[in-house]
Design a protein around this motif. Structure first.
Motif, PDB file in Angstrom:
ATOM      1  N   ALA A   1      43.409  43.603  39.636  1.00 12.65           N
ATOM      2  CA  ALA A   1      44.428  42.708  39.099  1.00 12.65           C
ATOM      3  C   ALA A   1      45.018  41.792  40.170  1.00 12.65           C
ATOM      4  CB  ALA A   1      45.553  43.521  38.458  1.00 12.65           C
ATOM      5  N   ARG A   2      44.791  42.148  41.460  1.00 15.16           N
ATOM      6  CA  ARG A   2      45.374  41.384  42.565  1.00 15.16           C
ATOM      7  C   ARG A   2      44.368  40.761  43.501  1.00 15.16           C
ATOM      8  NH1 ARG A   2      48.690  46.296  42.833  1.00 15.16           N
ATOM      9  NH2 ARG A   2      47.209  47.005  44.412  1.00 15.16           N
ATOM     10  N   ASP A   3      43.200  41.382  43.661  1.00 20.70           N
ATOM     11  CA  ASP A   3      42.257  41.001  44.715  1.00 20.70           C
ATOM     12  C   ASP A   3      41.143  40.110  44.166  1.00 20.70           C
ATOM     13  OD1 ASP A   3      39.709  41.513  46.482  1.00 20.70           O
ATOM     14  OD2 ASP A   3      41.426  42.128  47.713  1.00 20.70           O
TER      15      ASP A   3
ATOM     16  N   THR B   1      35.954  38.800  41.754  1.00 18.09           N
ATOM     17  CA  THR B   1      34.840  37.856  41.652  1.00 18.09           C
ATOM     18  C   THR B   1      33.504  38.562  41.798  1.00 18.09           C
ATOM     19  OG1 THR B   1      36.216  36.066  42.527  1.00 18.09           O
ATOM     20  CG2 THR B   1      33.831  35.774  42.639  1.00 18.09           C
ATOM     21  N   ALA B   2      33.394  39.438  42.804  1.00 16.66           N
ATOM     22  CA  ALA B   2      32.141  40.167  43.019  1.00 16.66           C
ATOM     23  C   ALA B   2      31.797  41.042  41.819  1.00 16.66           C
ATOM     24  CB  ALA B   2      32.243  41.011  44.292  1.00 16.66           C
TER      25      ALA B   2
ATOM     26  N   PRO C   1      32.761  43.187  27.389  1.00 18.12           N
ATOM     27  CA  PRO C   1      34.137  42.744  27.654  1.00 18.12           C
ATOM     28  C   PRO C   1      34.825  43.618  28.697  1.00 18.12           C
ATOM     29  CG  PRO C   1      33.724  42.982  25.289  1.00 18.12           C
ATOM     30  CD  PRO C   1      32.604  43.656  26.007  1.00 18.12           C
ATOM     31  N   ILE C   2      35.828  43.048  29.347  1.00 17.93           N
ATOM     32  CA  ILE C   2      36.670  43.765  30.288  1.00 17.93           C
ATOM     33  C   ILE C   2      38.061  43.918  29.685  1.00 17.93           C
ATOM     34  CG2 ILE C   2      37.784  43.694  32.558  1.00 17.93           C
ATOM     35  CD1 ILE C   2      35.431  42.097  33.587  1.00 17.93           C
ATOM     36  N   TYR C   3      38.569  45.137  29.663  1.00 19.19           N
ATOM     37  CA  TYR C   3      39.966  45.369  29.289  1.00 19.19           C
ATOM     38  C   TYR C   3      40.816  45.138  30.529  1.00 19.19           C
ATOM     39  CZ  TYR C   3      39.131  47.491  24.665  1.00 19.19           C
ATOM     40  OH  TYR C   3      38.806  47.713  23.343  1.00 19.19           O
ATOM     41  N   CYS C   4      41.861  44.310  30.399  1.00 18.69           N
ATOM     42  CA  CYS C   4      42.658  43.965  31.572  1.00 18.69           C
ATOM     43  C   CYS C   4      44.031  43.463  31.153  1.00 18.69           C
ATOM     44  CB  CYS C   4      41.954  42.909  32.419  1.00 18.69           C
ATOM     45  SG  CYS C   4      41.653  41.341  31.574  1.00 18.69           S
ATOM     46  N   LEU C   5      44.869  43.223  32.143  1.00 19.89           N
ATOM     47  CA  LEU C   5      46.211  42.688  31.925  1.00 19.89           C
ATOM     48  C   LEU C   5      46.139  41.172  31.858  1.00 19.89           C
ATOM     49  CD1 LEU C   5      49.270  43.551  31.817  1.00 19.89           C
ATOM     50  CD2 LEU C   5      49.315  43.112  34.284  1.00 19.89           C
TER      51      LEU C   5
ATOM     52  N   ASP D   1      41.535  38.826  35.106  1.00 15.36           N
ATOM     53  CA  ASP D   1      41.536  38.103  33.836  1.00 15.36           C
ATOM     54  C   ASP D   1      41.116  36.653  34.064  1.00 15.36           C
ATOM     55  OD1 ASP D   1      42.029  37.435  31.113  1.00 15.36           O
ATOM     56  OD2 ASP D   1      44.072  36.844  31.600  1.00 15.36           O
ATOM     57  N   ARG D   2      41.693  36.013  35.060  1.00 18.45           N
ATOM     58  CA  ARG D   2      41.380  34.607  35.340  1.00 18.45           C
ATOM     59  C   ARG D   2      39.950  34.443  35.846  1.00 18.45           C
ATOM     60  NH1 ARG D   2      46.501  34.945  37.913  1.00 18.45           N
ATOM     61  NH2 ARG D   2      45.512  34.660  39.958  1.00 18.45           N
TER      62      ARG D   2
END
Length: 251
Positions: free
Chosen positions: A122-124, A129-130, A143-147, A153-154
């Motif tokens: 969520a921060r790195d 990206t990798a 899909p990825i579950y995320c905040l 997410d971005r």
């Protein structure tokens, strides 16, 4: 009728050790998607298989729930490692669950990182990206579950990966709309938790630890099966959502 996903982290025992006894099986019957521990923070092949069989029995969508290589700390301690090493660990765990799921006639519905690794992604940006680029090679449709609004997410959006945004029923939020990460979770009042979920579902806001209301965007509500009183919270959430004509369904 409005639909909403209700997910829980499942299968988080190891060998002879179980979290919550038979509670996992009872929780599985009341959720729409399950994040199954894949061995590094919890879980082993036999527990993973049992969780998959229970998910198949109840028609629950299954996702891989990989974490840091941290059995002692339950994946809630940060481990300093290169992005490529962490990506390899995630792919290794995802592959293990995918093969066991295939034997049960199940496909993977999603990927959700666990604990400190979830917060790291969520921060790195380097790790996020990798990981997203590796996932695009392996399964671009997973899909990825995320905040919502987090770094992963971005990055996932930029890479063309579908995201499912989560709301965390049994975790506090800060004034920036992020969850407050803790290693030890206290017992919460089920009705208070259910009211928090209903407020978020109806009005798109959550009351933070400081008492401020901030906006939240999500398609799935997460309840942690290892939280004290998880089954009581699940029952209260399901009842409140049903009373509000909100149907439970995996994305």
């Amino acid at each position: 009728m409005t639909t909403l996903d209700l997910n829980a982290d499942m299968g988080e025992g190891f060998g002879a050790w179980r979290i919550g006894g038979d509670i996992d099986d009872r929780i599985m019957a009341g959720i729409s998607s399950a994040n199954i521990a894949t061995g590094f923070h919890a879980g082993d092949p036999t527990i993973m298989t049992h969780s998959l069989q229970q998910a198949a029995k109840h028609g629950v969508a299954v996702g891989a729930h990989p974490g840091f290589r941290d059995l002692v700390g339950f994946g809630r301690r940060h481990i300093h490692a290169a992005a490529d090493e962490l990506v390899n660990d995630v792919i290794y765990q995802l592959g293990a669950l995918r093969e066991l799921a295939a034997r049960e006639g199940l496909g993977l519905h999603h990927l959700k990182l666990h604990g400190a690794l979830f917060m790291h992604a969520a921060r790195d940006e380097g790790f996020a990206t990798a990981l997203c680029r590796a996932l695009m090679t392996i399964d671009a449709n997973l899909p990825i579950y995320c905040l919502a609004g987090s770094v992963i997410d971005r990055v996932a959006e930029a890479e063309g990966i579908q995201r499912v945004h989560e709301f965390y029923a049994d975790r506090d939020y800060d004034d920036q709309g992020s969850i407050v990460f803790v290693r030890q979770v206290q017992r919460l009042d089920p009705e208070t938790v259910a009211e928090k979920v209903l407020l978020a579902a109806r009005e798109g806001v959550v009351e933070t630890a400081s008492g401020k209301r901030v906006p939240v965007s999500f398609q799935s509500v997460c309840l942690h099966s290892d939280s004290p009183g998880a089954l009581e919270m699940l029952d209260a959430i399901r009842r409140r959502l049903a009373d509000a004509s909100i149907e439970l369904k995996a994305p």
